[in-house]
Write a protein that holds these residues in place. Structure first.
Motif, PDB file in Angstrom:
ATOM      1  N   GLN A   1       0.826  -1.209   0.000  1.00  0.00           N
ATOM      2  CA  GLN A   1       0.000   0.000   0.000  1.00  0.00           C
ATOM      3  C   GLN A   1       0.859   1.257   0.000  1.00  0.00           C
ATOM      4  N   GLU A   2       1.938   1.209   0.773  1.00  0.00           N
ATOM      5  CA  GLU A   2       2.844   2.359   0.829  1.00  0.00           C
ATOM      6  C   GLU A   2       3.458   2.628  -0.537  1.00  0.00           C
ATOM      7  N   ILE A   3       3.851   1.549  -1.202  1.00  0.00           N
ATOM      8  CA  ILE A   3       4.460   1.681  -2.541  1.00  0.00           C
ATOM      9  C   ILE A   3       3.427   2.263  -3.506  1.00  0.00           C
ATOM     10  N   GLN A   4       2.209   1.689  -3.454  1.00  0.00           N
ATOM     11  CA  GLN A   4       1.141   2.149  -4.349  1.00  0.00           C
ATOM     12  C   GLN A   4       0.803   3.616  -4.087  1.00  0.00           C
ATOM     13  N   LEU A   5       0.765   3.966  -2.815  1.00  0.00           N
ATOM     14  CA  LEU A   5       0.458   5.356  -2.447  1.00  0.00           C
ATOM     15  C   LEU A   5       1.526   6.294  -2.996  1.00  0.00           C
ATOM     16  N   GLN A   6       2.766   5.847  -2.904  1.00  0.00           N
ATOM     17  CA  GLN A   6       3.881   6.653  -3.401  1.00  0.00           C
ATOM     18  C   GLN A   6       3.770   6.831  -4.913  1.00  0.00           C
ATOM     19  N   LEU A   7       3.420   5.729  -5.595  1.00  0.00           N
ATOM     20  CA  LEU A   7       3.285   5.787  -7.059  1.00  0.00           C
ATOM     21  C   LEU A   7       2.180   6.745  -7.481  1.00  0.00           C
ATOM     22  N   VAL A   8       1.025   6.616  -6.815  1.00  0.00           N
ATOM     23  CA  VAL A   8      -0.114   7.476  -7.159  1.00  0.00           C
ATOM     24  C   VAL A   8       0.206   8.942  -6.854  1.00  0.00           C
ATOM     25  N   THR A   9       0.871   9.156  -5.720  1.00  0.00           N
ATOM     26  CA  THR A   9       1.251  10.528  -5.358  1.00  0.00           C
ATOM     27  C   THR A   9       2.141  11.131  -6.439  1.00  0.00           C
ATOM     28  N   GLU A  10       3.121  10.347  -6.879  1.00  0.00           N
ATOM     29  CA  GLU A  10       4.045  10.846  -7.905  1.00  0.00           C
ATOM     30  C   GLU A  10       3.308  11.122  -9.214  1.00  0.00           C
ATOM     31  N   GLU A  11       2.384  10.209  -9.558  1.00  0.00           N
ATOM     32  CA  GLU A  11       1.610  10.370 -10.789  1.00  0.00           C
ATOM     33  C   GLU A  11       0.767  11.644 -10.729  1.00  0.00           C
ATOM     34  N   LEU A  12       0.114  11.809  -9.600  1.00  0.00           N
ATOM     35  CA  LEU A  12      -0.748  12.984  -9.423  1.00  0.00           C
ATOM     36  C   LEU A  12       0.077  14.271  -9.427  1.00  0.00           C
ATOM     37  N   ASP A  13       1.209  14.221  -8.752  1.00  0.00           N
ATOM     38  CA  ASP A  13       2.104  15.394  -8.739  1.00  0.00           C
ATOM     39  C   ASP A  13       2.552  15.745 -10.157  1.00  0.00           C
ATOM     40  N   PHE A  14       2.781  14.709 -10.946  1.00  0.00           N
ATOM     41  CA  PHE A  14       3.193  14.937 -12.335  1.00  0.00           C
ATOM     42  C   PHE A  14       2.109  15.698 -13.103  1.00  0.00           C
ATOM     43  N   TYR A  15       0.859  15.236 -12.943  1.00  0.00           N
ATOM     44  CA  TYR A  15      -0.253  15.897 -13.658  1.00  0.00           C
ATOM     45  C   TYR A  15      -0.472  17.317 -13.140  1.00  0.00           C
ATOM     46  N   ILE A  16      -0.340  17.477 -11.822  1.00  0.00           N
ATOM     47  CA  ILE A  16      -0.491  18.825 -11.259  1.00  0.00           C
ATOM     48  C   ILE A  16       0.609  19.734 -11.816  1.00  0.00           C
ATOM     49  N   GLY A  17       1.794  19.170 -11.939  1.00  0.00           N
ATOM     50  CA  GLY A  17       2.906  19.922 -12.532  1.00  0.00           C
ATOM     51  C   GLY A  17       2.611  20.330 -13.965  1.00  0.00           C
ATOM     52  N   GLN A  18       1.980  19.408 -14.668  1.00  0.00           N
ATOM     53  CA  GLN A  18       1.596  19.691 -16.063  1.00  0.00           C
ATOM     54  C   GLN A  18       0.468  20.717 -16.127  1.00  0.00           C
ATOM     55  N   GLY A  19      -0.385  20.691 -15.114  1.00  0.00           N
ATOM     56  CA  GLY A  19      -1.520  21.613 -15.052  1.00  0.00           C
ATOM     57  C   GLY A  19      -2.750  21.120 -15.761  1.00  0.00           C
ATOM     58  N   VAL A  20      -2.658  19.967 -16.383  1.00  0.00           N
ATOM     59  CA  VAL A  20      -3.811  19.447 -17.110  1.00  0.00           C
ATOM     60  C   VAL A  20      -3.770  17.911 -17.110  1.00  0.00           C
ATOM     61  N   ILE A  21      -4.951  17.344 -17.080  1.00  0.00           N
ATOM     62  CA  ILE A  21      -5.054  15.878 -17.130  1.00  0.00           C
ATOM     63  C   ILE A  21      -6.152  15.512 -18.133  1.00  0.00           C
ATOM     64  N   SER A  22      -5.813  14.625 -19.031  1.00  0.00           N
ATOM     65  CA  SER A  22      -6.791  14.222 -20.055  1.00  0.00           C
ATOM     66  C   SER A  22      -7.787  13.234 -19.452  1.00  0.00           C
ATOM     67  N   ALA A  23      -8.854  12.973 -20.181  1.00  0.00           N
ATOM     68  CA  ALA A  23      -9.882  12.034 -19.704  1.00  0.00           C
ATOM     69  C   ALA A  23      -9.293  10.639 -19.502  1.00  0.00           C
ATOM     70  N   GLN A  24      -8.439  10.241 -20.423  1.00  0.00           N
ATOM     71  CA  GLN A  24      -7.818   8.915 -20.334  1.00  0.00           C
ATOM     72  C   GLN A  24      -6.877   8.825 -19.136  1.00  0.00           C
TER      73      GLN A  24
END
Lengths: 170, 158
Positions: free
Chosen positions: A110-133
């Motif tokens: 769970q910790e690993i998964q949480l870290q992965l999702v956090t990084e993914e989300l941070d990436f999209y926030i950094g981009q400022g946009v997230i597509s539907a897919q």
């Protein structure tokens, strides 16, 4: 697995030792009962590791208030009760160990998964946009988290959408 | 004379027909970020004269590898002043309710400091329905539908 097996063996050893101790104490009690007369209460018994005082004829019920030391009979009763509990709990304890091991593994996953999702989300926030897919994939990843992790990530995601940091649709 | 009378009667009938359209109570979208609440009806939002107003709720159900289903729901709205908010919930009962909105429902929801939805409500009543123009002259139809059978006709007669 090795750990649970070791614990199981240790439990069995402890049970055996307690049974031996109980038998030994029974023997002592019988000896004392036969040696002393009913009119003279035993005041002190040398018991190896400690000193037990005030053994008199008392009912089986255990009433200790922490000030009066328990009698030998009370100790016997307590040991029997503890043994009974230990015997009953033994198989459960082994399963519990396995659960604990499994839980620990889940926690790491769970910790690993949480870290992965956090990084993914941070990436999209950094981009400022997230597509539907991308949003769809992110939600699938969030769904793999435990309930607390899911809430944590959704709060982060929705917070970013609300603040305008991230543009996209849930 | 007969023609004049016929036209007069027709005009009166038409006026009466239009006047008896029933109670109309459109609810424009309002997002109150201070009191953490939003409400409004979908038709009014959809046909508002701006391009930002909207309101609604949705759910997502995700089948996990272990066979369990993760469900969450959300409600979101933006008003004409461009104040907007999205809240979400994993609460089973709330998620279930979030999926019960109808095409022309009035929607209302609240949230807490964490952005979790704490209340959701729908009201589906005739006075929220958009105005249907039966005379075919005014062209106030509501678009061509959304592929789900929700279109309201084109209303561009005359």
């Amino acid at each position: 697995m090795k750990l649970s097996y070791t614990l199981h063996v240790l439990q069995l050893i402890v049970i055996t030792l307690l049974l031996l101790k109980l038998a030994q104490m029974d023997g002592h009690l019988q000896q004392l009962m036969s040696d002393s007369s009913a009119a003279h209460p035993i005041t002190t018994i040398e018991q190896g590791e400690g000193e037990i005082t005030g053994v008199t004829q008392q009912p089986e019920t255990i009433v200790t208030n922490g000030l009066i030391p328990p009698t030998l009979k009370q100790i016997q009763t307590m040991i029997r009760q503890e043994l009974a509990i230990l015997k009953q709990a033994s198989p459960g304890n082994i399963r519990s160990d396995q659960f604990e091991y499994s839980d620990a593994q889940d926690l790491i996953d769970q910790e690993i998964q949480l870290q992965l999702v956090t990084e993914e989300l941070d990436f999209y926030i950094g981009q400022g946009v997230i597509s539907a897919q991308e949003m769809s994939n992110l939600q699938i990843e969030i769904a793999k988290l435990d309930s607390e992790g899911q809430k944590q990530m959704m709060r982060k995601l929705v917070g970013a959408l609300n603040s305008g940091e991230l543009e996209g649709q849930l | 004379m007969k023609i004049k009378s016929f036209m007069l009667i027709s005009a009166i009938t038409l006026i009466t027909f239009t006047a008896n359209a029933g109670l109309i109570q459109p609810a424009i979208v309002n997002v109150d970020l201070v009191n953490m609440t939003a409400n409004g009806d979908m038709a009014t939002a959809r046909f508002s004269d701006n391009d930002v107003e909207f309101i609604g709720c949705g759910t997502r159900n995700i089948l996990n590898a272990d066979g369990t289903v993760t469900s969450f729901g959300f409600c979101q709205a933006e008003d004409a002043e461009e104040e907007q908010f999205t809240c979400f919930s994993f609460d089973t009962a709330l998620v279930e309710k979030m999926s019960t909105g109808n095409d022309f429902s009035f929607v209302t929801f609240n949230w807490n400091e964490d952005g979790d939805c704490t209340r959701v409500g729908f009201s589906t009543q005739s006075f929220y329905l958009p105005e249907f123009q039966g005379d075919g002259n005014n062209g106030n139809g509501n678009g061509n539908g959304n592929g789900n059978g929700n279109g309201n006709g084109n209303g561009n007669g005359g």
